[in-house]
Design an enzyme around this catalytic site. Structure first.
Site, PDB file in Angstrom:
ATOM      1  N   VAL A 104      11.582 103.334  34.371  1.00 53.34           N
ATOM      2  CA  VAL A 104      11.825 102.723  35.686  1.00 53.34           C
ATOM      3  C   VAL A 104      10.852 103.316  36.714  1.00 53.34           C
ATOM      4  O   VAL A 104      10.802 104.532  36.915  1.00 53.34           O
ATOM      5  CB  VAL A 104      13.285 102.930  36.134  1.00 53.34           C
ATOM      6  CG1 VAL A 104      13.497 102.366  37.531  1.00 53.34           C
ATOM      7  CG2 VAL A 104      14.241 102.290  35.133  1.00 53.34           C
ATOM      8  N   LYS A 105      10.101 102.400  37.333  1.00 51.75           N
ATOM      9  CA  LYS A 105       9.075 102.833  38.298  1.00 51.75           C
ATOM     10  C   LYS A 105       9.662 102.725  39.706  1.00 51.75           C
ATOM     11  O   LYS A 105      10.192 101.664  40.091  1.00 51.75           O
ATOM     12  CB  LYS A 105       7.864 101.904  38.146  1.00 51.75           C
ATOM     13  CG  LYS A 105       6.553 102.513  38.556  1.00 51.75           C
ATOM     14  CD  LYS A 105       5.417 101.605  38.093  1.00 51.75           C
ATOM     15  CE  LYS A 105       4.084 102.043  38.613  1.00 51.75           C
ATOM     16  NZ  LYS A 105       3.031 101.068  38.299  1.00 51.75           N
ATOM     17  N   LEU A 106       9.554 103.815  40.441  1.00 52.14           N
ATOM     18  CA  LEU A 106      10.162 103.896  41.778  1.00 52.14           C
ATOM     19  C   LEU A 106       9.112 104.329  42.786  1.00 52.14           C
ATOM     20  O   LEU A 106       8.274 105.186  42.467  1.00 52.14           O
ATOM     21  CB  LEU A 106      11.265 104.959  41.767  1.00 52.14           C
ATOM     22  CG  LEU A 106      12.401 104.754  40.766  1.00 52.14           C
ATOM     23  CD1 LEU A 106      13.026 106.094  40.407  1.00 52.14           C
ATOM     24  CD2 LEU A 106      13.444 103.814  41.354  1.00 52.14           C
TER      25      LEU A 106
END
Ligand code: G3P
Length: 240
Positions: A104-106
């Site tokens: 998951v890219k944040l």
């Protein structure tokens, strides 16, 4: 601290600095056909996507991620688009269910860091992106991110030196045994960016397909091969 403990600390520090098997190559694209083609090289370790790359592909986000996960076993970064922590967490949880290798890219905002801490506690891998400073990278690591993505090309664009940032992050992470975040060099524009990132010891580079394809190419390799083949032909021999 006695001298033996200090010595042990140095030995461990050296071991931590050289514990990588190799530099990983990710492709920075959401183009499924390109990923399929280049994965056949056996040299692609993972994929990074972002909302701009998904928009450029013209494809449905979820379908793109599902297709990529059928091709690539390594980490696939999928970016949230909410800007509040709760929204990022909910999107992250949903994205993480698409395939076991989704990361998951944040964004590197306060909200993004809070979402990162939450997801890391749920054992979900994260990639904290849009990193432009050493302090931001320190926060990403303190948040337990699996990866931090410093955008070096965009720093070069504004007259700074993106590779200096990679060097600084590497030094900082090497100082602290508990900071296990991997440096994922992003916004790579040139071959020099890749080689110098490897010299610094960055864990991973994510490459636009065009730059990946430029890596093997050298005028002297072509010229040398032509000369070898010409000389070989004159021997009238055959290996098979
Ligand atoms: O993953 C996104 C990052 O690599 C951005 O690259 O060239 O748009 O700065 P660029």
């Amino acid at each position: 601290m006695n001298s033996y403990v200090i010595f042990l600390f140095h030995v461990i520090s050296i071991a931590v600095n050289i514990n990588q098997n190799s530099m990983d190559f990710f492709l920075d694209t959401a183009e499924v056909d390109v990923i399929k083609d280049l994965s056949e090289t056996g040299l692609v370790d993972g994929i990074t996507t972002n909302p701009s790359l998904v928009a450029k592909s013209g494809q449905d986000f979820f379908s793109v991620l599902e297709k990529i996960s059928r091709i690539i076993d390594g980490p696939i970064s999928a970016e949230v688009t909410a800007i509040d922590t709760e929204g990022m967490i909910n999107e992250g949880l949903k994205l993480s269910k698409i395939a076991k290798n989704i990361v998951v890219k944040l964004p590197l905002t306060l909200e993004g860091l809070k979402a990162c801490v939450f997801l890391v506690n749920k054992k979900i891998r994260t990639n904290v992106t849009l990193c432009f400073s050493a302090n931001q990278a320190l926060l990403a690591a303190k948040s337990g991110a699996t990866y931090v993505s410093p955008f070096i090309g965009r720093l070069d664009d504004i007259g700074e030196n993106g590779l200096d940032l990679i060097s600084n992050i590497k030094s900082i992470y090497s100082n602290y045994i508990a900071l296990n975040t991997k440096i994922l060099v992003a916004s790579v524009r040139s071959l020099d960016h890749i080689a110098k990132s490897a010299i610094i010891g960055a864990d991973t580079v994510t490459l636009p397909p065009k730059v990946f394809l430029e890596m093997y190419d050298h005028e002297l390799t072509k010229k040398g091969l032509d000369a070898f083949l010409k000389d070989w032909a004159e021997t009238k021999q055959s290996i098979l």
